[in-house]
Design an enzyme around this catalytic site. Structure first.
Site, PDB file in Angstrom:
ATOM      1  N   GLY B 322       0.826  -1.202   0.000  1.00  0.00           N
ATOM      2  CA  GLY B 322       0.000   0.000   0.000  1.00  0.00           C
ATOM      3  C   GLY B 322       0.859   1.250   0.000  1.00  0.00           C
ATOM      4  O   GLY B 322       0.659   2.161  -0.810  1.00  0.00           O
ATOM      5  N   TRP B 324       3.895   1.522  -0.951  1.00  0.00           N
ATOM      6  CA  TRP B 324       4.602   1.625  -2.226  1.00  0.00           C
ATOM      7  C   TRP B 324       3.772   2.381  -3.269  1.00  0.00           C
ATOM      8  O   TRP B 324       4.294   3.159  -4.067  1.00  0.00           O
ATOM      9  CB  TRP B 324       4.967   0.227  -2.743  1.00  0.00           C
ATOM     10  CG  TRP B 324       5.506   0.262  -4.139  1.00  0.00           C
ATOM     11  CD1 TRP B 324       6.748   0.680  -4.518  1.00  0.00           C
ATOM     12  CD2 TRP B 324       4.829  -0.090  -5.342  1.00  0.00           C
ATOM     13  NE1 TRP B 324       6.876   0.603  -5.883  1.00  0.00           N
ATOM     14  CE2 TRP B 324       5.705   0.136  -6.414  1.00  0.00           C
ATOM     15  CE3 TRP B 324       3.547  -0.581  -5.629  1.00  0.00           C
ATOM     16  CZ2 TRP B 324       5.368  -0.107  -7.747  1.00  0.00           C
ATOM     17  CZ3 TRP B 324       3.205  -0.826  -6.933  1.00  0.00           C
ATOM     18  CH2 TRP B 324       4.110  -0.589  -7.977  1.00  0.00           C
ATOM     19  N   HIS B 325       2.448   2.160  -3.248  1.00  0.00           N
ATOM     20  CA  HIS B 325       1.591   2.855  -4.207  1.00  0.00           C
ATOM     21  C   HIS B 325       1.593   4.362  -3.970  1.00  0.00           C
ATOM     22  O   HIS B 325       1.353   5.144  -4.883  1.00  0.00           O
ATOM     23  CB  HIS B 325       0.161   2.324  -4.130  1.00  0.00           C
ATOM     24  CG  HIS B 325      -0.044   1.070  -4.928  1.00  0.00           C
ATOM     25  ND1 HIS B 325      -0.030   1.062  -6.297  1.00  0.00           N
ATOM     26  CD2 HIS B 325      -0.249  -0.206  -4.554  1.00  0.00           C
ATOM     27  CE1 HIS B 325      -0.226  -0.170  -6.739  1.00  0.00           C
ATOM     28  NE2 HIS B 325      -0.353  -0.957  -5.696  1.00  0.00           N
ATOM     29  N   GLY B 326       1.824   4.777  -2.735  1.00  0.00           N
ATOM     30  CA  GLY B 326       1.848   6.203  -2.425  1.00  0.00           C
ATOM     31  C   GLY B 326       1.433   6.435  -0.993  1.00  0.00           C
ATOM     32  O   GLY B 326       0.683   5.643  -0.420  1.00  0.00           O
TER      33      GLY B 326
END
Lengths: 78, 393
Positions: B322, B324-326
């Protein structure tokens, strides 16, 4: 030589399937008997009981797909 | 033009540029100098012109990763200290971490960022880990740069593995094998057109955009539901379409980049879903994060119960995904949601093992697919960020 019986006992214990001892071409991943967690458990037990270190990184499931293939891989790593 | 595969003219350039490569491979030769020119040209299309700042960031990034990984490899051929390993890992992660964290401190990180930085980071980190494990013994700077800058997959994957890439890159496929690859590639690229430019386009225009407007006007359950389904399907067709282009073009260049999607919406459970959705990412997380973490926890006997350990493992893994996505609440909640879903899935598998007399037939399988599909759609609804828009509306 890798102790075949020792390995199969470990495998059967972790998977909870006695069939893996009889059918050495049993597809461990495709049948869902082994998953990531089971794999790690297997690697830990192999290291502890048999003294063979298997690197976790890029563990190729095709090369470790069946009990027979696993025995082959272990033979190479020993 | 900036994003690869974004505009029809990109495909025209690709088709022309690839002809000599394809002909060369047909005759068993990789025209390396020509392939390098093509790579430079397509990198220029994405990172040149108005995007020159990204281009500079990319060059600095690649220099950094080459020095770092090359240096670590040299060190590792003599010694193997854990502290140096962790330093190398941090070094490989550093540019991405800075790029993601700096905005929180009101520093503009634009000189660090370029399209695809997170995907290149996956490639660099796996190098450090495999060098540590002694699986990458010979390191070639030349191949490593080719691996990082392989243009068909540079912006959004699929994430390849170094040893696999190296094998394909250093060898030319037999003609028979190559003909099959070209055959598959053409099929994939045309399927990609259908997915991304036809189905994806219509889903976006008449589904996602329409229902988003409707939802912001009138927050009804129906609008929310329709938004959720159209967004989820759009996400699949758009990303799977892109991935088909990336894999197809790789195949034409004689590189068997792994596929990214395998009919994810027919998965009978969440675990299976992650074996079929964005596969190169989930396999990367599985091999380089989850298995390593669980291996460590198990060896050190941190948790007594196997169940606790796997749950902790899954939650941390999906939290990381999660993040990593932002660093936005809905990406983090999306990660946690999937972590919980996997733990529930696992609990159910344990229950089923104890109660062997549970029914298992075509009906239960369909039910499984239905539940999985809807759970996934709810997760994508969170992921879409529309709930954030509704909140601030």
């Amino acid at each position: 030589m890798v102790d075949k019986n020792e390995f199969l006992t470990i495998l059967a214990e972790i998977t909870g399937e006695d069939e893996v001892k009889e059918d050495l071409d049993f597809p461990l991943y495709d049948s869902g008997v082994l998953d990531s967690l089971g794999t790690v458990q297997l690697l830990v037990e192999i290291e502890a009981q048999m003294g063979i270190q298997v690197p976790v990184s890029d563990f190729d499931r095709d090369e470790w797909a069946t009990p027979n293939k696993m025995l082959e891989q272990l033979e190479q790593l020993k | 033009m900036s994003t690869p595969y974004g505009a029809p003219v990109y495909f025209l350039y690709l088709a022309v540029a690839l002809i000599p490569i394809v002909v060369g491979l047909m005759f068993g030769k990789r025209l390396l100098w020509y392939q390098n020119l093509v790579t430079l040209y397509f990198l220029y299309l994405t990172f040149g012109g108005a995007h020159y700042k990204q281009g500079i960031a990319l060059i600095i990034y690649v220099l950094w990763q080459v020095l770092l990984v090359g240096g670590y490899h040299r060190y590792r051929s003599k010694k193997n200290e854990s502290s140096v390993y962790f330093m190398a890992l941090l070094g490989a992660l550093l540019p991405l971490v800075l790029y993601k964290l700096l905005p929180a401190f009101h520093v503009n990180p634009s000189m660090l960022g370029f399209l695809g930085i997170s995907y290149l980071t996956f490639k660099a980190v796996q190098m450090v880990m495999e060098i540590r494990d002694g699986q990458i013994k010979t390191f070639s700077m030349r191949v490593y740069i080719q691996f990082l800058l392989f243009f068909p997959t540079i912006s959004s994957g699929p994430i390849d593995r170094y040893r696999r890439f190296e094998k394909d890159f250093e060898n030319v496929p037999e003609r028979e094998e190559y003909v099959t690859l070209v055959d598959k590639a053409i099929f994939m690229i045309f399927l990609g057109f259908l997915y991304k430019f036809i189905i994806g386009y219509y889903l976006k225009t008449f589904g996602v955009n329409y229902f988003e407007g409707a939802l912001l006007d009138n927050t009804s359950f129906w609008n929310l539901l329709m938004y959720m389904y159209s967004y989820s399907l759009y996400l699949f067709f758009d990303f799977a379409g892109y991935s088909l282009f990336a894999v197809g073009v790789s195949h034409l260049m004689g590189i068997k980049t792994p596929i990214n999607f395998n009919k994810p919406f027919i998965s009978p459970n969440i675990k299976e879903f992650w074996n079929r959705w964005h596969m190169s990412l989930s396999f990367w997380f599985r091999d380089f994060v989850f298995m390593r973490m669980v291996f460590f926890l198990m060896k050190k006997k941190v948790f007594k119960s196997r169940t606790t350990m796997s749950n902790v493992g899954y939650m941390s893994l999906f939290l990381l995904m999660g993040v990593w996505h932002g660093l936005t609440w809905y990406y983090i909640v999306y990660g946690l949601f999937h972590g919980i879903a996997i733990c529930v899935n696992d609990a159910w598998i344990r229950y089923k093992k104890k109660h062997k007399n549970l029914p298992s037939n075509i009906f239960t399988k369909c039910l499984g697919i239905f539940i999985t599909f809807n759970t996934v759609c709810v997760s994508f609804l969170i992921f879409s960020g529309v709930l954030d828009k509704l909140w601030h509306h």
